[in-house]
Design a protein around this motif. Structure first.
Motif, PDB file in Angstrom:
ATOM      1  N   ASN A  92      45.242  40.988  42.192  1.00  0.00           N
ATOM      2  CA  ASN A  92      44.375  40.720  41.044  1.00  0.00           C
ATOM      3  C   ASN A  92      42.894  40.897  41.362  1.00  0.00           C
ATOM      4  OD1 ASN A  92      43.831  38.408  42.526  1.00  0.00           O
ATOM      5  ND2 ASN A  92      44.013  37.016  40.799  1.00  0.00           N
ATOM      6  N   THR A  93      42.591  41.667  42.388  1.00  0.00           N
ATOM      7  CA  THR A  93      41.189  41.905  42.719  1.00  0.00           C
ATOM      8  C   THR A  93      40.871  43.392  42.661  1.00  0.00           C
ATOM      9  OG1 THR A  93      41.470  42.194  45.104  1.00  0.00           O
ATOM     10  CG2 THR A  93      41.225  39.933  44.305  1.00  0.00           C
ATOM     11  N   CYS A  94      39.595  43.668  42.650  1.00  0.00           N
ATOM     12  CA  CYS A  94      39.096  45.041  42.730  1.00  0.00           C
ATOM     13  C   CYS A  94      37.799  44.968  43.534  1.00  0.00           C
ATOM     14  CB  CYS A  94      38.847  45.602  41.327  1.00  0.00           C
ATOM     15  SG  CYS A  94      37.538  44.749  40.421  1.00  0.00           S
ATOM     16  N   ALA A 138      34.781  45.492  42.706  1.00  0.00           N
ATOM     17  CA  ALA A 138      33.705  44.825  41.957  1.00  0.00           C
ATOM     18  C   ALA A 138      33.877  43.309  41.964  1.00  0.00           C
ATOM     19  CB  ALA A 138      33.653  45.351  40.527  1.00  0.00           C
ATOM     20  N   SER A 139      35.103  42.837  41.754  1.00  0.00           N
ATOM     21  CA  SER A 139      35.306  41.379  41.723  1.00  0.00           C
ATOM     22  C   SER A 139      35.122  40.761  43.109  1.00  0.00           C
ATOM     23  CB  SER A 139      36.680  41.027  41.151  1.00  0.00           C
ATOM     24  OG  SER A 139      37.731  41.463  41.991  1.00  0.00           O
ATOM     25  N   ARG A 140      35.511  41.485  44.139  1.00  0.00           N
ATOM     26  CA  ARG A 140      35.299  40.963  45.495  1.00  0.00           C
ATOM     27  C   ARG A 140      33.808  40.903  45.816  1.00  0.00           C
ATOM     28  NH1 ARG A 140      39.936  44.173  46.076  1.00  0.00           N
ATOM     29  NH2 ARG A 140      38.824  45.860  47.109  1.00  0.00           N
ATOM     30  N   GLN A 141      33.037  41.905  45.362  1.00  0.00           N
ATOM     31  CA  GLN A 141      31.577  41.894  45.546  1.00  0.00           C
ATOM     32  C   GLN A 141      30.966  40.739  44.769  1.00  0.00           C
ATOM     33  OE1 GLN A 141      29.587  44.501  47.311  1.00  0.00           O
ATOM     34  NE2 GLN A 141      28.279  42.729  47.268  1.00  0.00           N
ATOM     35  N   ALA A 142      31.437  40.492  43.544  1.00  0.00           N
ATOM     36  CA  ALA A 142      30.929  39.378  42.738  1.00  0.00           C
ATOM     37  C   ALA A 142      31.217  38.049  43.432  1.00  0.00           C
ATOM     38  CB  ALA A 142      31.539  39.411  41.345  1.00  0.00           C
ATOM     39  N   GLN A 143      32.363  37.923  44.069  1.00  0.00           N
ATOM     40  CA  GLN A 143      32.686  36.702  44.810  1.00  0.00           C
ATOM     41  C   GLN A 143      31.696  36.488  45.951  1.00  0.00           C
ATOM     42  OE1 GLN A 143      36.550  36.529  46.706  1.00  0.00           O
ATOM     43  NE2 GLN A 143      36.211  34.472  47.449  1.00  0.00           N
ATOM     44  N   THR A 152      32.908  43.313  36.572  1.00  0.00           N
ATOM     45  CA  THR A 152      33.748  42.120  36.639  1.00  0.00           C
ATOM     46  C   THR A 152      33.747  41.387  35.305  1.00  0.00           C
ATOM     47  OG1 THR A 152      33.363  41.932  39.004  1.00  0.00           O
ATOM     48  CG2 THR A 152      34.133  39.956  37.882  1.00  0.00           C
ATOM     49  N   VAL A 153      32.587  41.241  34.703  1.00  0.00           N
ATOM     50  CA  VAL A 153      32.508  40.567  33.399  1.00  0.00           C
ATOM     51  C   VAL A 153      33.249  41.380  32.338  1.00  0.00           C
ATOM     52  CG1 VAL A 153      30.937  39.813  31.564  1.00  0.00           C
ATOM     53  CG2 VAL A 153      30.415  39.298  33.955  1.00  0.00           C
ATOM     54  N   ALA A 154      33.090  42.695  32.362  1.00  0.00           N
ATOM     55  CA  ALA A 154      33.801  43.538  31.393  1.00  0.00           C
ATOM     56  C   ALA A 154      35.312  43.386  31.546  1.00  0.00           C
ATOM     57  CB  ALA A 154      33.399  45.005  31.568  1.00  0.00           C
ATOM     58  N   ALA A 155      35.799  43.381  32.785  1.00  0.00           N
ATOM     59  CA  ALA A 155      37.239  43.217  33.013  1.00  0.00           C
ATOM     60  C   ALA A 155      37.718  41.852  32.530  1.00  0.00           C
ATOM     61  CB  ALA A 155      37.557  43.398  34.499  1.00  0.00           C
ATOM     62  N   LEU A 156      36.919  40.816  32.741  1.00  0.00           N
ATOM     63  CA  LEU A 156      37.261  39.477  32.267  1.00  0.00           C
ATOM     64  C   LEU A 156      37.379  39.471  30.749  1.00  0.00           C
ATOM     65  CD1 LEU A 156      37.482  36.335  32.458  1.00  0.00           C
ATOM     66  CD2 LEU A 156      34.985  36.335  32.325  1.00  0.00           C
ATOM     67  N   TRP A 157      36.385  40.004  30.066  1.00  0.00           N
ATOM     68  CA  TRP A 157      36.406  40.003  28.607  1.00  0.00           C
ATOM     69  C   TRP A 157      37.550  40.855  28.064  1.00  0.00           C
ATOM     70  CZ3 TRP A 157      30.413  40.626  27.965  1.00  0.00           C
ATOM     71  CH2 TRP A 157      29.803  39.401  28.236  1.00  0.00           C
TER      72      TRP A 157
END
Length: 97
Positions: A26-28, A30-35, A64-69
């Motif tokens: 469940n990661t990519c 971008a999300s790992r960078q945001a973490q 990351t925000v776009a994927a969340l939305w």
């Protein structure tokens, strides 16, 4: 802010983020960078990527925000709704139409 002091709320948010991570399913990138950005900022550090490559940091956060939305939209189409209670806890629940 509800649900405690800002430090407590931040601590809970970081713990929730870490528990939700299931690499690589469940990661990519971008999300790992945001973490990493979130953890550095929470520790009082300026993340190197912000100082050295601010456009790259912005891209990771935006993706990351776009994927969340997009995921929230998909869950809504599947009949779920996102609710937050008075204590600031949030959860998905199946709509009762």
């Amino acid at each position: 802010m509800t649900g405690g002091t800002p430090v407590t709320i931040l601590s809970r948010a970081l713990r929730r983020m870490r528990r939700a991570r299931h690499f690589p399913e469940n990661t990519c990138p971008a999300s790992r960078q945001a973490q990493i950005i979130a953890e550095d900022l929470a520790a009082g550090r300026v993340p190197p990527v912000i100082a050295e490559e601010p456009e790259h940091a912005a891209l990771s956060l935006a993706a990351t925000v776009a994927a969340l939305w997009e995921a929230r939209d998909q869950l809504a189409r599947l009949g779920y709704e996102y609710r937050t209670d008075r204590a600031g806890r949030s959860a998905w629940r199946q709509r009762q139409d």
